[in-house]
Write an enzyme that holds these catalytic residues in place. Structure first.
Site, mmCIF file in Angstrom:
data_model
loop_
_atom_site.group_PDB
_atom_site.id
_atom_site.type_symbol
_atom_site.label_atom_id
_atom_site.label_comp_id
_atom_site.label_asym_id
_atom_site.label_seq_id
_atom_site.Cartn_x
_atom_site.Cartn_y
_atom_site.Cartn_z
ATOM 1 C CD GLU A 47 29.150 17.181 -7.048
ATOM 2 O OE1 GLU A 47 28.027 17.232 -7.600
ATOM 3 O OE2 GLU A 47 29.904 18.172 -6.914
ATOM 4 N NE ARG A 51 24.480 15.478 -12.939
ATOM 5 C CZ ARG A 51 25.208 16.495 -13.377
ATOM 6 N NH1 ARG A 51 25.751 16.434 -14.580
ATOM 7 N NH2 ARG A 51 25.427 17.555 -12.626
ATOM 8 C CB THR A 74 22.596 15.184 -9.013
ATOM 9 O OG1 THR A 74 23.800 15.408 -9.729
ATOM 10 C CG2 THR A 74 21.427 15.698 -9.873
ATOM 11 C CE LYS A 134 26.552 22.433 -7.694
ATOM 12 N NZ LYS A 134 26.041 21.076 -8.007
#
Length: 213
Positions: A47, A51, A74, A134
């Site tokens: 993953e 960011r 994200t 998640k």
């Protein structure tokens, strides 16, 4: 892609290994060797969080590494989904879930691991058809005891806890019946990435890959 299809795809990814490395990568040059080190250690599902300015290029580079399944973390907006898909991401991860984000992932055929931190959020996603979710932020939201408490009333849902998960507490989650895998950043510490200590990262990945074995 329907929510049911997305959950089937997400479950396959979660079952590749007990740990999904959560990666914050600043330099594109680190992408390929980092992915190779983690895959060599037995952690193929990666993953890459959106960011950093380099994140999309990092996804593109990692997606070319043999044996890896690279996703974008994200995800917050429809544009994030489109950009991640275009970069080569094969799955997405989000801290929470909105209708607009879910719509975008379904429209772009990007399997999503949507975030939930409460019973109501998990139920809402289940109502839409998402049976793989998640649990985030795991430790801050109540940790393994909270997740365990959801197993009986919501047995249809399987989770990937992320957020505060480490080698020290990973088995607290992995031992639960409703946990498929965990997400963590400890397998690729920033200091090791910066100096290019790929051998040490492979060692950490091998250790993580044996959890629950």
């Amino acid at each position: 892609m329907t929510p049911q299809e997305a959950s089937i795809a997400a479950e396959k990814i979660c079952r590749l290994a007990p740990v999904v490395p959560v990666l914050v990568v600043d330099q594109v040059a680190h992408a390929a060797p980092l992915a190779q080190a983690l895959v060599a250690g037995g952690l193929p599902a990666l993953e890459v969080t959106l960011r950093t300015d380099a994140a999309l290029e990092v996804i593109a580079e990692m997606s070319r590494v043999d044996g890896g399944a690279v996703g974008a973390g994200t995800l917050l907006t429809s544009k994030d989904v489109e950009n991640a898909k275009a970069a080569g991401a094969t799955f997405g991860v989000s801290p929470g879930a909105t209708d607009r984000l879910l719509d975008a992932c379904e429209a772009n055929d990007l399997p999503l691991l949507p975030g939930a931190a409460s019973a109501s959020e998990a139920m809402r996603l289940l109502e839409r058809g998402y049976t793989v979710q998640k649990f985030f932020p795991a430790e801050a939201a109540g940790g393994a005891p909270f997740l365990k408490s959801l197993a009986s009333p919501l047995p249809q849902i399987r989770f990937c806890p992320t957020g505060g998960v480490s080698l020290k507490n990973a088995m607290d989650y992995l031992s639960l019946p409703n946990t498929l895998c965990v997400g963590g950043s400890w397998v690729a510490p920033g200091d090791l990435v910066m100096v290019g200590d790929w051998d040490r990262i492979t060692e950490l990945a091998k250790e993580a890959a044996q959890l629950g074995a």
